[in-house]
Design a protein around this motif. Structure first.
Motif, PDB file in Angstrom:
ATOM      1  N   ASP A  33       0.830  -1.215   0.000  1.00 18.12           N
ATOM      2  CA  ASP A  33       0.000   0.000   0.000  1.00 18.12           C
ATOM      3  C   ASP A  33       0.859   1.258   0.000  1.00 18.12           C
ATOM      4  OD1 ASP A  33      -2.322  -1.568   0.075  1.00 18.12           O
ATOM      5  OD2 ASP A  33      -2.248  -1.657   2.275  1.00 18.12           O
ATOM      6  N   ASN A  34       1.944   1.217  -0.764  1.00 17.19           N
ATOM      7  CA  ASN A  34       2.877   2.347  -0.894  1.00 17.19           C
ATOM      8  C   ASN A  34       3.536   2.750   0.417  1.00 17.19           C
ATOM      9  OD1 ASN A  34       2.596   2.669  -3.680  1.00 17.19           O
ATOM     10  ND2 ASN A  34       0.713   3.854  -3.398  1.00 17.19           N
ATOM     11  N   LYS A  35       3.624   1.829   1.351  1.00 15.68           N
ATOM     12  CA  LYS A  35       4.288   2.098   2.631  1.00 15.68           C
ATOM     13  C   LYS A  35       5.368   1.055   2.871  1.00 15.68           C
ATOM     14  CE  LYS A  35       0.331   4.258   4.800  1.00 15.68           C
ATOM     15  NZ  LYS A  35      -0.620   4.251   5.899  1.00 15.68           N
ATOM     16  N   LEU A  36       6.473   1.516   3.433  1.00 15.30           N
ATOM     17  CA  LEU A  36       7.558   0.606   3.783  1.00 15.30           C
ATOM     18  C   LEU A  36       7.096  -0.323   4.900  1.00 15.30           C
ATOM     19  CD1 LEU A  36      10.564  -0.231   3.533  1.00 15.30           C
ATOM     20  CD2 LEU A  36      11.055   1.489   5.281  1.00 15.30           C
ATOM     21  N   LYS A  37       7.254  -1.614   4.711  1.00 14.80           N
ATOM     22  CA  LYS A  37       6.803  -2.596   5.699  1.00 14.80           C
ATOM     23  C   LYS A  37       7.949  -3.315   6.407  1.00 14.80           C
ATOM     24  CE  LYS A  37       2.439  -1.980   5.065  1.00 14.80           C
ATOM     25  NZ  LYS A  37       1.555  -1.524   6.110  1.00 14.80           N
ATOM     26  N   GLY A  38       9.164  -3.178   5.893  1.00 13.53           N
ATOM     27  CA  GLY A  38      10.288  -3.831   6.550  1.00 13.53           C
ATOM     28  C   GLY A  38      11.618  -3.408   5.948  1.00 13.53           C
ATOM     29  N   THR A  39      12.663  -3.510   6.749  1.00  8.74           N
ATOM     30  CA  THR A  39      14.002  -3.132   6.319  1.00  8.74           C
ATOM     31  C   THR A  39      14.985  -4.245   6.664  1.00  8.74           C
ATOM     32  OG1 THR A  39      13.490  -0.802   6.726  1.00  8.74           O
ATOM     33  CG2 THR A  39      15.815  -1.369   6.546  1.00  8.74           C
ATOM     34  N   ASN A  40      15.818  -4.596   5.688  1.00  5.77           N
ATOM     35  CA  ASN A  40      16.908  -5.542   5.910  1.00  5.77           C
ATOM     36  C   ASN A  40      18.184  -4.762   6.190  1.00  5.77           C
ATOM     37  OD1 ASN A  40      15.603  -8.049   5.475  1.00  5.77           O
ATOM     38  ND2 ASN A  40      15.656  -7.687   3.279  1.00  5.77           N
ATOM     39  N   PHE A  41      18.964  -5.256   7.129  1.00  9.21           N
ATOM     40  CA  PHE A  41      20.240  -4.633   7.469  1.00  9.21           C
ATOM     41  C   PHE A  41      21.362  -5.651   7.290  1.00  9.21           C
ATOM     42  CE2 PHE A  41      17.097  -2.247   9.780  1.00  9.21           C
ATOM     43  CZ  PHE A  41      17.535  -0.937   9.692  1.00  9.21           C
ATOM     44  N   THR A  42      22.465  -5.203   6.740  1.00 14.08           N
ATOM     45  CA  THR A  42      23.693  -5.982   6.692  1.00 14.08           C
ATOM     46  C   THR A  42      24.641  -5.318   7.672  1.00 14.08           C
ATOM     47  OG1 THR A  42      23.344  -6.567   4.381  1.00 14.08           O
ATOM     48  CG2 THR A  42      25.587  -6.804   5.241  1.00 14.08           C
ATOM     49  N   ILE A  43      25.081  -6.083   8.674  1.00 13.34           N
ATOM     50  CA  ILE A  43      25.945  -5.541   9.715  1.00 13.34           C
ATOM     51  C   ILE A  43      27.362  -6.022   9.452  1.00 13.34           C
ATOM     52  CG2 ILE A  43      26.469  -5.521  12.191  1.00 13.34           C
ATOM     53  CD1 ILE A  43      22.948  -6.164  10.927  1.00 13.34           C
ATOM     54  N   PRO A  90      36.916  -9.979  10.047  1.00 13.21           N
ATOM     55  CA  PRO A  90      35.651  -9.405   9.585  1.00 13.21           C
ATOM     56  C   PRO A  90      34.530 -10.444   9.635  1.00 13.21           C
ATOM     57  CG  PRO A  90      37.419  -9.098   7.962  1.00 13.21           C
ATOM     58  CD  PRO A  90      37.891 -10.090   8.973  1.00 13.21           C
ATOM     59  N   ILE A  91      33.363 -10.019  10.108  1.00 10.28           N
ATOM     60  CA  ILE A  91      32.199 -10.901  10.210  1.00 10.28           C
ATOM     61  C   ILE A  91      30.975 -10.122   9.739  1.00 10.28           C
ATOM     62  CG2 ILE A  91      30.802 -12.361  11.723  1.00 10.28           C
ATOM     63  CD1 ILE A  91      33.218 -12.470  13.643  1.00 10.28           C
ATOM     64  N   ILE A  92      30.121 -10.784   8.955  1.00  8.71           N
ATOM     65  CA  ILE A  92      28.927 -10.142   8.407  1.00  8.71           C
ATOM     66  C   ILE A  92      27.674 -10.841   8.926  1.00  8.71           C
ATOM     67  CG2 ILE A  92      27.657  -9.588   6.297  1.00  8.71           C
ATOM     68  CD1 ILE A  92      30.375  -9.601   4.851  1.00  8.71           C
ATOM     69  N   PHE A  93      26.722 -10.043   9.403  1.00  6.55           N
ATOM     70  CA  PHE A  93      25.436 -10.537   9.886  1.00  6.55           C
ATOM     71  C   PHE A  93      24.307  -9.859   9.122  1.00  6.55           C
ATOM     72  CE2 PHE A  93      28.204 -11.141  13.530  1.00  6.55           C
ATOM     73  CZ  PHE A  93      27.843 -12.399  13.974  1.00  6.55           C
ATOM     74  N   GLU A  94      23.121 -10.445   9.203  1.00  2.00           N
ATOM     75  CA  GLU A  94      21.911  -9.858   8.628  1.00  2.00           C
ATOM     76  C   GLU A  94      20.887  -9.679   9.757  1.00  2.00           C
ATOM     77  OE1 GLU A  94      21.641  -9.001   5.406  1.00  2.00           O
ATOM     78  OE2 GLU A  94      23.652  -9.787   5.019  1.00  2.00           O
ATOM     79  N   TYR A  95      20.041  -8.659   9.616  1.00  2.50           N
ATOM     80  CA  TYR A  95      19.015  -8.384  10.607  1.00  2.50           C
ATOM     81  C   TYR A  95      17.807  -7.788   9.885  1.00  2.50           C
ATOM     82  CZ  TYR A  95      17.259  -7.132  15.267  1.00  2.50           C
ATOM     83  OH  TYR A  95      16.535  -7.056  16.428  1.00  2.50           O
ATOM     84  N   TYR A  96      16.634  -8.065  10.381  1.00  3.27           N
ATOM     85  CA  TYR A  96      15.398  -7.578   9.762  1.00  3.27           C
ATOM     86  C   TYR A  96      14.550  -6.846  10.808  1.00  3.27           C
ATOM     87  CZ  TYR A  96      10.765  -7.533   7.703  1.00  3.27           C
ATOM     88  OH  TYR A  96       9.555  -7.148   7.229  1.00  3.27           O
ATOM     89  N   ILE A  97      14.020  -5.700  10.410  1.00  5.94           N
ATOM     90  CA  ILE A  97      13.109  -4.960  11.277  1.00  5.94           C
ATOM     91  C   ILE A  97      11.830  -4.696  10.490  1.00  5.94           C
ATOM     92  CG2 ILE A  97      12.646  -2.814  12.518  1.00  5.94           C
ATOM     93  CD1 ILE A  97      15.607  -2.645  13.148  1.00  5.94           C
ATOM     94  N   ALA A  98      10.698  -5.175  11.036  1.00  5.90           N
ATOM     95  CA  ALA A  98       9.389  -4.910  10.442  1.00  5.90           C
ATOM     96  C   ALA A  98       8.897  -3.548  10.908  1.00  5.90           C
ATOM     97  CB  ALA A  98       8.402  -5.989  10.850  1.00  5.90           C
ATOM     98  N   GLU A  99       8.309  -2.795   9.999  1.00  8.27           N
ATOM     99  CA  GLU A  99       7.743  -1.491  10.337  1.00  8.27           C
ATOM    100  C   GLU A  99       6.392  -1.694  11.004  1.00  8.27           C
ATOM    101  OE1 GLU A  99       9.425   1.395   9.856  1.00  8.27           O
ATOM    102  OE2 GLU A  99      11.073   0.225   9.033  1.00  8.27           O
ATOM    103  N   LYS A 100       6.061  -0.821  11.911  1.00  8.17           N
ATOM    104  CA  LYS A 100       4.791  -0.914  12.631  1.00  8.17           C
ATOM    105  C   LYS A 100       3.750  -0.026  12.016  1.00  8.17           C
ATOM    106  CE  LYS A 100       6.972  -2.211  16.868  1.00  8.17           C
ATOM    107  NZ  LYS A 100       7.135  -2.052  18.243  1.00  8.17           N
TER     108      LYS A 100
END
Length: 111
Positions: free
Chosen positions: A42-52, A101-111
């Motif tokens: 619905d034209n709104k951001l619902k989640g963001t992926n992060f690479t740490i 060096p170490i790489i992780f992934e993380y996900y945050i859902a928008e409210k």
């Protein structure tokens, strides 16, 4: 994201820094991250992926520190833990410093 990472890393027992370490600091963790929108509805951001991106700097106990970091991050919702080759980083006060060096992934859902 910065606050989430900082909070998790405080349990490791090594000082941690965002983007770069302070001058003369040897054993520590330096981190940065990249964000990418995950999906929209619905034209709104619902989640963001992060690479740490983490650099683990150690004079000794490289493997033990690496295991501790991997376990702590994974136990706090971070995925992966892609470990790159540990390399000598230089010397501080005549002691060799190693960088893992170490790489992780993380996900945050928008409210």
């Amino acid at each position: 994201m910065n606050n989430i990472i900082k909070e998790v890393l405080k349990d490791i027992g090594l000082p941690n820094y965002f983007i770069e370490r302070e001058e003369g600091i040897d054993e520590c963790i330096v981190y940065n991250y990249i964000s990418k929108p995950s999906y929209y509805a619905d034209n709104k951001l619902k989640g963001t992926n992060f690479t740490i991106l983490i650099n683990l700097y150690c004079k000794s106990n490289v493997e033990a520190n690496k295991r501790n970091l991997l376990k702590t991050m994974r136990n706090n919702g971070f995925k992966g833990g892609n470990v790159k080759t540990t390399m000598p980083e230089g010397e501080i006060n005549g002691e060799k410093i190693y960088n893992t060096p170490i790489i992780f992934e993380y996900y945050i859902a928008e409210k």
